[in-house]
Every structure is written in C-alpha cells, then in structure tokens.
Design an enzyme around this catalytic site. Structure first.
Site, PDB file in Angstrom:
ATOM      1  N   LYS A  81       0.863  -1.175   0.000  1.00 16.12           N
ATOM      2  CA  LYS A  81       0.000   0.000   0.000  1.00 16.12           C
ATOM      3  C   LYS A  81       0.903   1.229   0.000  1.00 16.12           C
ATOM      4  O   LYS A  81       1.916   1.263   0.711  1.00 16.12           O
ATOM      5  CB  LYS A  81      -0.861  -0.058   1.266  1.00 16.12           C
ATOM      6  CG  LYS A  81      -1.877   1.037   1.449  1.00 16.12           C
ATOM      7  CD  LYS A  81      -2.621   0.824   2.776  1.00 16.12           C
ATOM      8  CE  LYS A  81      -3.779   1.779   2.975  1.00 16.12           C
ATOM      9  NZ  LYS A  81      -4.516   1.498   4.237  1.00 16.12           N
ATOM     10  N   SER A 156      -9.496   1.292   3.328  1.00 25.33           N
ATOM     11  CA  SER A 156      -8.661   2.080   2.448  1.00 25.33           C
ATOM     12  C   SER A 156      -7.602   1.274   1.692  1.00 25.33           C
ATOM     13  O   SER A 156      -7.061   1.764   0.700  1.00 25.33           O
ATOM     14  CB  SER A 156      -7.969   3.186   3.245  1.00 25.33           C
ATOM     15  OG  SER A 156      -7.091   2.609   4.202  1.00 25.33           O
ATOM     16  N   SER A 180      -9.415  -1.040   7.578  1.00 30.02           N
ATOM     17  CA  SER A 180      -8.896  -0.879   6.218  1.00 30.02           C
ATOM     18  C   SER A 180      -8.157  -2.062   5.611  1.00 30.02           C
ATOM     19  O   SER A 180      -7.835  -2.030   4.429  1.00 30.02           O
ATOM     20  CB  SER A 180      -7.986   0.341   6.150  1.00 30.02           C
ATOM     21  OG  SER A 180      -8.767   1.485   5.993  1.00 30.02           O
TER      22      SER A 180
HETATM   23  N1  GLN Z   1     -12.858   3.619   6.890  1.00 30.65           N
HETATM   24  C1  GLN Z   1     -12.240   4.088   8.099  1.00 30.65           C
HETATM   25  C2  GLN Z   1     -11.872   5.546   7.960  1.00 30.65           C
HETATM   26  O1  GLN Z   1     -12.238   6.096   6.985  1.00 30.65           O
HETATM   27  C3  GLN Z   1     -11.043   3.267   8.427  1.00 30.65           C
HETATM   28  C4  GLN Z   1      -9.885   3.542   7.583  1.00 30.65           C
HETATM   29  C5  GLN Z   1      -8.678   2.751   7.939  1.00 30.65           C
HETATM   30  O2  GLN Z   1      -8.760   1.706   8.598  1.00 30.65           O
HETATM   31  N2  GLN Z   1      -7.531   3.249   7.550  1.00 30.65           N
HETATM   32  O3  GLN Z   1     -11.243   6.138   8.772  1.00 30.65           O
END
Ligand code: GLN
Length: 489
Positions: A81, A156, A180
C-alpha cells in the site's frame, strides 16, 4: 510452469521455487503480463515498479542458485500500500500533497520483507491518508473490485486487496486503522489480518491515527497471510509502541483444528444484507460442525464504536497531518508569505475528506470541547476494552461478520460520509481495543454473487488460535484456491 502461476499461493510458489520448478524471474514476468492485461481496468497500482521487480527477482534467482535463499519465500513478489515508505520509490499516501515525495528510508515492514527476499511489485492505491472505505478518496483515481468492475474493492487498502484478488500479486501489505485491511479483504474475497497493536512496527507508515494504525497482510489463503505477517512482525526498537516480547509462531500448529474451542457470536452484530446474513449464519454452523462450541456474547458498548472512532481518529489525524506545511515534504503552492504559502499548499494538496477529518479533529480537541468529545470518546474506548475482556472470560474467540453488506457501487456512498463510515461498524471496535482480528472469505452472497467475509476476533497476542480457526474454516469451505474463489476477469 503454467498460466495458473498467477493464482498460486505464495506458499505454493515458495515450494516450487525451492524445488527448482519455477524461477523468481518467471513469476515476476507472469505478474507483469497479468498487470499489463488487467490493471487498466482494476487500477490497483498507483505505481508499478516493474524494473525493480525484475532486478529483485534476478537477484533472488542468483541467491537460490548459490544456496543462499534469505527465507523460504525468497523470490515471491509482494505489493505495498502506498502508505508504506519505500526508499527511492515515491510514497504518496494517495495524496497530492506527497505526489513527488521520494523517501530516503524503508518502513520496517518493507525492510523485513526485503531481508526475506521478497521482490517488490509496486505501490498500491488507497484512500488518501487511509481515510475511507472504498479507495474513492484517493487523490488520483479509484480502484475497482475485480469481482465486478462497477463495485468498489473496499478501502482504504483497496488497491492491495484488488491486486491480490485479481491475481496481480499473491500477497500484499495494507494498513488497518478502523477496518482498512479486513473490510477490503471481505469485499474482495480474500484474507486480511489486523494483528495485535504493537506486534508489528508502524515505523515508516505515513501516520493517520497513531494509536489505531497497524500494518496487516492481505493474501488469498490463511497460511499465506500468516507467513507474510510472521516475516514482518516482532519487536522493533524504531517504534516506541512496539511490544518487546517475542511474537508467537503463527504457522506451527495452524492445522490443529478447532475441536473444543469456545466461540462467541456477537448478538449485536447483524448484517443488513440478507445474503450476507445467510452466509454468516452458514459460517457459524460450519464452525460448530468443525467442533467449536458457540455461544452468544453481548458487547453493548460496541454500538458506540463508530462515534468514538470518528473523534479519536480525526483528533490524531489533525495532529499527525500538521507536518504537511508545504516546506518539509512534497507539494508547495505559491503564497505571499509563510502563512499564505502553507494555507494554499494544504488547500491544493489535501482532498475533501482529509480536510473534513482535520476540521473534525481540531474541533474535538479544542479548548472547551476536549472533555465533551475527545475525553468521552476515550471513555467509550475503555468500555469497549472492558466489554471484550468480559466476553473473553467465557470464550476463546469471537466470530462476527466483517461488513454489513457486500461490495457497493462506485459513487453510491461518496456524497454521504456517514453511510461510508458505517461500513466499518463491525471492524472499528478491534482497532479501539488493540486486539487481533482476521477476515476470511465465507462464500458468495446469493443475490449478487459477491464475496462475504467472516471476521474472527482474538485476544491480544492470541493470533495462533485465530489463525488455527481461520485455517480450519478455510480448508472446510474450500473457497480459497478454487475457481469459485477467483473473480472472472
Ligand atoms: N474507513 C475508516 C476511515 O475512513 C477506516 C480507515 C482505515 O482503517 N484506515 O477512517
């Protein structure tokens, strides 16, 4: 070597490399051909590092020929990532503000995988600074779900999930702050792990919310996920929150079965989509069939998880993102003086969701509101930890859905942040509590043919039990490695 190479697990490729049936260069070339043919549609990568992949693979082949393989997996490629810092390779967090930033060092996860001999395929797409659940908040472009190109791959870490699901790479790294890794794994039909906080180094992760962020592996099989995690986990003096104890061995006894394990089913966690509910109920029945005893557990504080998370995570983000000032990193926009320059750099460089989080977090931390918002959210965090501890007095593991629905359509939730946030309703509590969880495929929902994920939640540092249960479930279901487990592309 066959065309099937792209679908082989990392463990299978490692076996074939060891037996001399395939070379790292062959594997790399197959993945390059695959990416050439499909990544225009999927958009999993922000940056493919084909030259680096070829050079790393050639070096691996030389090591093996000399009998100097660095690990069992030497020569099996991996993707990162683009929130992991990589020496000499642009690392953007999918933000325009870091568009051209080339770091001078590697994240610990990256250096440990490099020490293990894993060639790098490239940097995968994500929601900007990992803020999102669909990759639609990427400052560059959204990625697509290989099971249905009109659907999101989750986020994400959606680029890593899509790459692994589409056969672009056998395994990849993501990060999980609120879901994420697990949520995109669930939506893309693969395995994703959120290891115990502190068990894997955050050094070299571009920080979002430091008390919640954790690197986690994405793979097509449970064994691969365990092996990749094992390669990078363990104490790191460069991370002040790293646990000093030795990390448990995840592969020894992974096939030990779950006879006699007590598994708690979360009463409050019911998926909204009928087909997801059905697959999760079938999953519970399968765990029982495999010898586990199931009982309901109640975690009443979990319903406040999202509210607490959306105060704590933005609060930490507002502090972490203060470093992007147009001077020290990346993009600089013109301005008459330092204040104007900083403001215009941040205005140009940050996307709408990132700005929303900075404002939310700054507000939550501001004098006069601190106790009402941030202070209260920290109390909820404690309640969640206590609820979990109470549940674990009676059970060894907890099982629940990873997400309320299967993958949703691109654009479906972009104008409704709350609907987007609610995607993480089942994953966020684990980040707040710090313990470990895995998402594994539980089959395809009958109404849309899209993957459903089962989440197995363990006590802190009890990853071995979690992997044992996930492995038993996966072997019995037979989804991983089967044609049913592959999207048509
Ligand atoms: N969807 C969650 C957010 O928008 C978690 C994102 C993540 O785990 N990086 O913060």
């Amino acid at each position: 070597m066959s065309e099937d190479t792209i679908w082989k697990s990392a463990t299978q490729l490692a076996r074939e490399l060891d037996a001399g049936e395939v070379s790292a260069t062959d594997i790399a070339e197959h993945l390059i051909v695959r990416a050439d043919a499909t990544d225009d549609k999927i958009k999993a990568y922000l940056n493919r590092t084909d030259d680096r992949l070829r050079a790393d693979a050639a070096a691996s082949d030389e090591r093996r020929a000399a009998g100097e393989a660095r690990s069992r997996y030497d020569g099996v490629p991996v993707g990162y990532k683009d929130i992991f810092v990589t020496r000499g390779v642009t690392s953007t967090a999918a933000s325009r503000i870091l568009e051209s930033w080339v770091p001078p060092y590697d994240a610990t996860v990256v250096s440990r995988c490099t020490e293990g001999g894993l060639p790098m395929t490239g940097k995968t797409n994500l929601d900007e600074f990992a803020m999102g659940s669909s990759t639609e908040n990427s400052g560059f472009f959204p990625s697509r779900n290989p099971w249905d190109l009109d659907k999101v791959p989750g986020g994400s870490s959606g680029g890593s999930a899509a790459a692994v699901a589409a056969g672009l790479v056998p395994w990849a790294w993501g990060t999980d702050t609120g879901g994420s890794v697990r949520q995109p794994a669930s939506l893309s039909g693969i395995v994703g792990v959120n290891p115990t906080y502190g068990s894997i180094s955050r050094y070299g992760l571009i920080a979002f919310a430091s008390s919640l962020d954790r690197p986690g592996p994405l793979a097509r099989t449970v064994e691969d996920a365990a092996a990749l995690l094992q390669m990078a986990a363990g104490h790191d003096p460069l991370d002040s929150t790293s646990i000093p104890d030795e990390y448990p061995n995840l592969l020894d006894g992974i096939d030990g079965g779950i006879e006699g394990l007590r598994i708690g089913i979360v009463k409050e966690f019911v998926p909204t989509q009928e087909g997801v509910r059905q697959k999760i109920d079938e999953a519970y029945a399968r765990l029982e069939k495999l010898g586990a005893s199931l009982q309901e557990v109640s975690l009443p504080s979990f319903e406040h998880g999202i509210s607490a998370y959306y105060l704590i995570a933005p609060a930490e983000a507002s502090s972490n993102l203060a470093r992007y000032d147009g001077v020290r990193y990346g993009r600089r926009a013109p301005g008459a003086d330092i204040v104007a320059m900083t403001a215009s750099s941040r205005d140009e460089g940050f996307g709408a969701e990132v700005k929303r989080r900075i404002m939310l977090g700054t507000y939550a931390l501001s004098a006069g509101y601190y106790d009402a918002y941030y202070g209260k959210a920290q109390k909820v965090r404690t309640l969640i930890i206590q609820d979990l501890a109470r549940a674990y007095a009676d059970v060894d593991l907890i099982a629940c859905p990873t997400t309320p629905t299967t993958a949703f359509a691109l654009g479906e939730k972009t104008s409704d942040p709350l609907a987007m946030y609610l995607n993480d309703i089942f994953t966020v509590p684990v980040n707040l509590a710090g313990n470990a969880a895995i998402s594994i495929p539980a089959g395809l929902a009958p109404e849309d043919g899209l993957p459903v994920g089962l989440q197995i939640v363990a006590k802190s540092l009890d990853e071995p039990t979690m992997f044992r249960a996930a492995y038993a479930f996966e072997q019995d279901l037979g989804f991983a490695g089967s044609p049913e487990g592959r999207p048509e592309l």
